[in-house]
Design a protein around this motif. Structure first.
Motif, PDB file in Angstrom:
ATOM      1  N   UNK A  29      24.372  12.667 -21.702  1.00  0.00           N
ATOM      2  CA  UNK A  29      23.157  13.155 -21.047  1.00  0.00           C
ATOM      3  C   UNK A  29      22.099  12.062 -21.047  1.00  0.00           C
ATOM      4  N   UNK A  30      21.530  11.774 -19.859  1.00  0.00           N
ATOM      5  CA  UNK A  30      20.470  10.778 -19.730  1.00  0.00           C
ATOM      6  C   UNK A  30      19.163  11.487 -19.374  1.00  0.00           C
ATOM      7  N   UNK A  31      18.076  10.964 -19.892  1.00  0.00           N
ATOM      8  CA  UNK A  31      16.777  11.586 -19.634  1.00  0.00           C
ATOM      9  C   UNK A  31      16.294  11.184 -18.231  1.00  0.00           C
ATOM     10  N   UNK A  32      16.035  12.149 -17.345  1.00  0.00           N
ATOM     11  CA  UNK A  32      15.484  11.809 -16.027  1.00  0.00           C
ATOM     12  C   UNK A  32      14.051  11.279 -16.179  1.00  0.00           C
ATOM     13  N   UNK A 306      21.800  -0.414 -14.633  1.00  0.00           N
ATOM     14  CA  UNK A 306      23.202  -0.785 -14.807  1.00  0.00           C
ATOM     15  C   UNK A 306      23.768  -1.082 -13.421  1.00  0.00           C
ATOM     16  N   UNK A 307      23.835  -2.380 -13.087  1.00  0.00           N
ATOM     17  CA  UNK A 307      24.316  -2.764 -11.767  1.00  0.00           C
ATOM     18  C   UNK A 307      23.449  -2.157 -10.685  1.00  0.00           C
ATOM     19  N   UNK A 308      24.100  -1.579  -9.674  1.00  0.00           N
ATOM     20  CA  UNK A 308      23.378  -0.920  -8.595  1.00  0.00           C
ATOM     21  C   UNK A 308      23.290   0.588  -8.786  1.00  0.00           C
ATOM     22  N   UNK A 309      23.734   1.054  -9.959  1.00  0.00           N
ATOM     23  CA  UNK A 309      23.711   2.488 -10.224  1.00  0.00           C
ATOM     24  C   UNK A 309      22.290   2.930 -10.565  1.00  0.00           C
ATOM     25  N   UNK A 310      21.947   4.159 -10.213  1.00  0.00           N
ATOM     26  CA  UNK A 310      20.603   4.673 -10.526  1.00  0.00           C
ATOM     27  C   UNK A 310      20.488   5.165 -11.960  1.00  0.00           C
ATOM     28  N   UNK A 311      21.000   4.418 -12.893  1.00  0.00           N
ATOM     29  CA  UNK A 311      20.906   4.736 -14.321  1.00  0.00           C
ATOM     30  C   UNK A 311      20.601   3.443 -15.066  1.00  0.00           C
ATOM     31  N   UNK A 312      20.167   3.583 -16.307  1.00  0.00           N
ATOM     32  CA  UNK A 312      19.866   2.400 -17.100  1.00  0.00           C
ATOM     33  C   UNK A 312      19.258   2.794 -18.426  1.00  0.00           C
ATOM     34  N   UNK A 313      18.542   1.847 -19.025  1.00  0.00           N
ATOM     35  CA  UNK A 313      17.874   2.079 -20.293  1.00  0.00           C
ATOM     36  C   UNK A 313      16.466   1.502 -20.209  1.00  0.00           C
ATOM     37  N   UNK A 314      15.611   1.859 -21.157  1.00  0.00           N
ATOM     38  CA  UNK A 314      14.215   1.410 -21.128  1.00  0.00           C
ATOM     39  C   UNK A 314      13.920   0.555 -22.356  1.00  0.00           C
ATOM     40  N   UNK A 315      13.041  -0.402 -22.155  1.00  0.00           N
ATOM     41  CA  UNK A 315      12.544  -1.251 -23.233  1.00  0.00           C
ATOM     42  C   UNK A 315      11.062  -1.505 -22.993  1.00  0.00           C
ATOM     43  N   UNK A 351      15.825   1.302 -25.792  1.00  0.00           N
ATOM     44  CA  UNK A 351      17.232   1.535 -25.566  1.00  0.00           C
ATOM     45  C   UNK A 351      17.577   2.923 -25.078  1.00  0.00           C
ATOM     46  N   UNK A 352      16.585   3.794 -24.865  1.00  0.00           N
ATOM     47  CA  UNK A 352      16.865   5.151 -24.418  1.00  0.00           C
ATOM     48  C   UNK A 352      17.549   5.129 -23.054  1.00  0.00           C
ATOM     49  N   UNK A 353      18.632   5.897 -22.928  1.00  0.00           N
ATOM     50  CA  UNK A 353      19.354   5.988 -21.669  1.00  0.00           C
ATOM     51  C   UNK A 353      18.594   6.909 -20.720  1.00  0.00           C
ATOM     52  N   UNK A 354      18.364   6.439 -19.506  1.00  0.00           N
ATOM     53  CA  UNK A 354      17.591   7.216 -18.547  1.00  0.00           C
ATOM     54  C   UNK A 354      18.321   7.271 -17.220  1.00  0.00           C
ATOM     55  N   UNK A 355      17.935   8.249 -16.428  1.00  0.00           N
ATOM     56  CA  UNK A 355      18.448   8.399 -15.067  1.00  0.00           C
ATOM     57  C   UNK A 355      17.269   8.288 -14.116  1.00  0.00           C
TER      58      UNK A 355
END
Length: 369
Positions: A29-32, A306-315, A351-355
């Motif tokens: 689960x990623x945080x929107x 992450x690449x061209x995907x609409x997901x990633x992490x925050x710093x 490092x929180x995973x987000x969408x």
């Protein structure tokens, strides 16, 4: 034997649990999050002003004589043409004055004719010496005086006739009636404004500018929108700036006209936005809600995709704040084209995973399954 039965039961339970477990691994689960893109531009300054739509040409109509209103023929919002009757006064007294002036003029005409006849008769008798030079001169003077009196009374009759006409108020120009300040039976004074007529074909936006913003206002670019259609903006040009501040508000009145001719409802509320470049330094305008602190310095949460995907992490990423513009912060120190979190920054962690917005719905649906 007991151990055999226990082992068999254990294997059966494990087999049963394995049959009930899903074949797919659990979805992470990623945080929107809501984000804003970093776009650099010259440092700009913007201000908002509340204004109203007024006509460039608006006339206050007034009677040229005083009296009691006998008829009112227009209402606010009514369209009139030049020469249309707006209101009428009781002209009884003015007609009596005109009749008196006419009678005086008629008498003066008779006197002038008699004086001219006497002058001619004495002139013919002067040739044989029957009339003295003094009598002849007196006859000439009498004739001239009678003619002057007749001319003066003729002008008085004309003035009396004009006052009768002035009892009827007519539109001096075509337009729409924006104000009516009289009623039947009311006594109005000479020159008292009673009806206002505006030309709807020349609308302008009128705003009051504080003294400390006057210099910047004159060099800015202007856009405006109406309260009835806030998403529709149009460009304006400064037409007139008052050279003197208003006595009560100490503000300067500015009148701006649309660059492209367009109809605007008179009296409507407008929002004027000024925009001007105050520095060539490149800054990015981001929502002020994106700002937080890291190590006692202003910072934002930068999304690493992450690449061209609409997901990633925050710093966290430190930034330099150059100022504020309404609800925006002007910052630098971020990579152009990057995404920063603009809502819920207090719930972020390194490092929180987000969408990102494009993937927020898909991620939620997957987690529900």
């Amino acid at each position: 034997m007991k151990n055999f039965h226990a082992t068999a039961v254990t294997l059966a339970v494990v087999a049963l649990l394995s049959a009930c477990s899903p074949d797919k691994p659990p979805v992470e689960t990623r945080r929107p999050v809501r984000t804003s893109e970093i776009v650099y531009d010259a440092t700009r300054e913007a201000n908002r002003y509340a204004g109203t739509v007024q006509s460039r040409f608006e006339v206050d109509q007034a009677f040229r004589v005083g009296g009691k209103v006998s008829r009112r023929l227009v209402d606010v919002g009514q369209v009139v043409r030049e020469g249309d009757v707006l209101a009428v006064l009781d002209d009884s007294d003015y007609r009596l004055a005109e009749e008196a002036a006419r009678q005086q003029w008629t008498a003066a005409v008779a006197v002038a004719r008699q004086a001219e006849s006497d002058r001619k008769r004495l002139g013919s008798l002067k040739a044989d010496g029957s009339v003295s030079v003094a009598d002849d001169e007196k006859a000439h003077s009498g004739a001239q005086s009678a003619q002057a009196s007749e001319g003066a009374l003729s002008r008085q009759l004309e003035l009396a006739g004009n006052r009768v006409k002035y009892a009827v108020l007519r539109a001096s120009r075509s337009g729409v009636v924006t104000a009516v300040r009289l009623e039947v039976g009311q006594v109005v004074a000479e020159g008292q404004p009673v009806v206002a007529i505006a030309d709807p074909g020349t609308p302008e936006i009128v705003v009051d500018v504080p003294e400390d913003q006057l210099a910047a206002f004159k060099t800015a670019r202007f856009k405006a929108s109406l309260a009835s259609s806030p998403d529709e903006h149009f460009e304006l040009a400064l037409r007139e700036m008052s050279p003197q501040a208003a006595a009560q508000t100490r503000t300067y009145r500015a009148r701006l006209k649309p660059v492209s001719a367009r109809p605007l409802p008179l009296g409507a509320t407008a929002t004027l936005v000024t925009d001007r470049v105050i520095s060539d330094a490149q800054v990015a305008a981001i929502p002020a809600t994106a700002l937080t602190q890291s190590g006692g310095r202003p910072a934002v949460w930068l999304v690493k995709r992450v690449g061209n995907e609409p997901v990633g992490s925050v710093d966290p990423m430190p930034v330099a704040v150059h100022g504020y513009r309404n609800d925006l912060a002007l910052v630098s120190g971020l990579p152009a084209g990057g995404q920063v979190v603009t809502a819920g920054v207090q719930k972020m962690a390194p490092g929180l995973k987000v969408a990102l917005p494009d993937a927020a719905l898909d991620t939620t649906q997957q987690a529900a399954r």
